[in-house]
Write a protein that holds these residues in place. Structure first.
Motif, PDB file in Angstrom:
ATOM      1  N   GLY A  20       0.794  -1.226   0.000  1.00 21.55           N
ATOM      2  CA  GLY A  20       0.000   0.000   0.000  1.00 21.55           C
ATOM      3  C   GLY A  20       0.820   1.267   0.000  1.00 21.55           C
ATOM      4  O   GLY A  20       0.267   2.362  -0.107  1.00 21.55           O
ATOM      5  N   TYR A  23       3.035   3.256  -4.525  1.00 22.80           N
ATOM      6  CA  TYR A  23       2.513   2.421  -5.609  1.00 22.80           C
ATOM      7  C   TYR A  23       3.323   2.558  -6.898  1.00 22.80           C
ATOM      8  O   TYR A  23       3.607   1.555  -7.575  1.00 22.80           O
ATOM      9  CB  TYR A  23       1.049   2.786  -5.881  1.00 22.80           C
ATOM     10  N   LEU A  81       1.320  -9.128  -3.308  1.00 19.19           N
ATOM     11  CA  LEU A  81       0.457  -8.238  -2.528  1.00 19.19           C
ATOM     12  C   LEU A  81       0.346  -8.685  -1.076  1.00 19.19           C
ATOM     13  O   LEU A  81       0.326  -9.886  -0.781  1.00 19.19           O
ATOM     14  CB  LEU A  81      -0.940  -8.183  -3.157  1.00 19.19           C
ATOM     15  N   GLU A  85      -3.957  -5.648   0.481  1.00 18.63           N
ATOM     16  CA  GLU A  85      -4.049  -5.346  -0.944  1.00 18.63           C
ATOM     17  C   GLU A  85      -4.669  -6.504  -1.716  1.00 18.63           C
ATOM     18  O   GLU A  85      -5.386  -6.307  -2.696  1.00 18.63           O
ATOM     19  CB  GLU A  85      -2.664  -5.019  -1.505  1.00 18.63           C
ATOM     20  N   ARG A  88      -8.382  -6.369  -1.968  1.00 22.76           N
ATOM     21  CA  ARG A  88      -8.938  -5.425  -2.939  1.00 22.76           C
ATOM     22  C   ARG A  88      -9.228  -6.114  -4.275  1.00 22.76           C
ATOM     23  O   ARG A  88     -10.172  -5.744  -4.983  1.00 22.76           O
ATOM     24  CB  ARG A  88      -7.959  -4.277  -3.188  1.00 22.76           C
ATOM     25  N   LEU A 102      -5.919  -2.044  -9.026  1.00 23.55           N
ATOM     26  CA  LEU A 102      -4.866  -1.401  -8.225  1.00 23.55           C
ATOM     27  C   LEU A 102      -4.509  -0.023  -8.799  1.00 23.55           C
ATOM     28  O   LEU A 102      -4.295   0.933  -8.046  1.00 23.55           O
ATOM     29  CB  LEU A 102      -3.622  -2.288  -8.187  1.00 23.55           C
ATOM     30  N   TYR A 106      -4.915   3.575  -6.692  1.00 24.51           N
ATOM     31  CA  TYR A 106      -3.774   4.398  -6.266  1.00 24.51           C
ATOM     32  C   TYR A 106      -3.418   5.535  -7.226  1.00 24.51           C
ATOM     33  O   TYR A 106      -2.725   6.474  -6.832  1.00 24.51           O
ATOM     34  CB  TYR A 106      -2.544   3.509  -6.035  1.00 24.51           C
TER      35      TYR A 106
END
Length: 278
Positions: A20, A23, A81, A85, A88, A102, A106
């Protein structure tokens, strides 16, 4: 023990871990990792899964290979990840969908992306070398801006970046900037060559500065020594004057000592003094 001390990022067989934070850094590293491992894996993430038209019972060896690569791309992303993450993208069906989820999370939507580009472009246009900043520190800030723009799809050509760095230098660098502009074609000059030339000049400037400082220090010491010497000469002169005065005083005392006053008696009620010289 060896396994516990094995840090992420030290093996070409392990994908960079994303938790996280930062990125853009992870995205670039992940892209390089996938391309180095198998360029077709990166194509799957960019363009989508390899298409298999046959039903499962009719899969050919080529179909199985395609499906295996699709699954491998998803597996590698999952391994890269953290648990947060992974949650997600856990419902995504393809590696491309996972990657896009992703990216939007971000980097934001296209509108957000354009806003970030505008901010970085403004930073690029206003970029200047800061007081007390070295060439290395200045170039590090510059690459942060240009790399951020490149990740968002905005790139400047080499000649523009070379001119931008030259314009960002303070007035004290004007002679060097002029020399570089006259000796090189800025459109063909690389950033590495430019920075190397500027760093070499910076080292020479520091050496000249140290030499000048040392010279001033030596001159100051010499001035102090000269002052001390003048004071010593003055002391010697004062001492000589004092010796001369003492000599004259002693001489005068010897002259006076040769003369005496004698009282012989009273004559007619008056005292008579005779001055006799020895």
């Amino acid at each position: 023990m060896a396994a516990q001390g094995y840090a992420e990022g030290q093996s070409v067989n392990r994908p960079p871990l994303f938790d996280g934070e930062d990125y853009n850094y992870w995205k670039t590293r992940m892209e390089f990792f996938l391309q180095g491992l198998d360029f077709q894996l990166w194509s799957i993430i960019e363009e989508g899964d390899l298409v298999v038209l046959n039903n499962r019972e009719n899969w050919t060896d080529d179909d199985k290979k395609k499906i295996s690569l699709n699954c491998k791309a998803k597996s590698i992303l999952c391994c890269a990840l953290s648990k947060k993450e992974f949650n997600r993208i856990s419902v995504c069906k393809s590696a491309m969908e996972m990657w896009e989820k992703l990216r939007i999370t971000y980097e934001g939507t296209d509108k957000v992306k354009e806003s970030r580009i505008d901010i970085l472009v403004a930073q690029y246009e206003r970029f200047q070398m800061q007081p007390g900043e070295s060439i290395t520190q200045m170039y590090s800030r510059f690459t942060d801006v240009t790399n951020g723009l490149a990740m968002l799809g905005k790139r400047y050509d080499m000649g523009d970046m070379v001119r931008k760095i030259l314009r960002s230098l303070p007035a004290s660098w004007t002679p060097k900037v002029t020399a570089i502009e006259e000796a090189n074609d800025q459109k063909r000059m690389s950033l590495e060559k430019l920075i190397g030339s500027l760093m070499a000049h910076e080292i020479n400037m520091e050496r000249l500065g140290e030499s000048s400082s040392k010279k001033k220090h030596n001159n100051a010491l010499k001035a102090v020594e000269d002052t001390s010497g003048d004071e010593s000469d003055g002391d010697k002169s004062n001492g000589s004057s004092e010796d001369e005065e003492a000599f004259l005083s002693r001489r005068l005392q010897r002259i006076l000592a040769k003369k005496k006053y004698q009282v012989s008696g009273n004559v007619g009620g008056y005292s008579t003094a005779f001055l006799t010289a020895e």
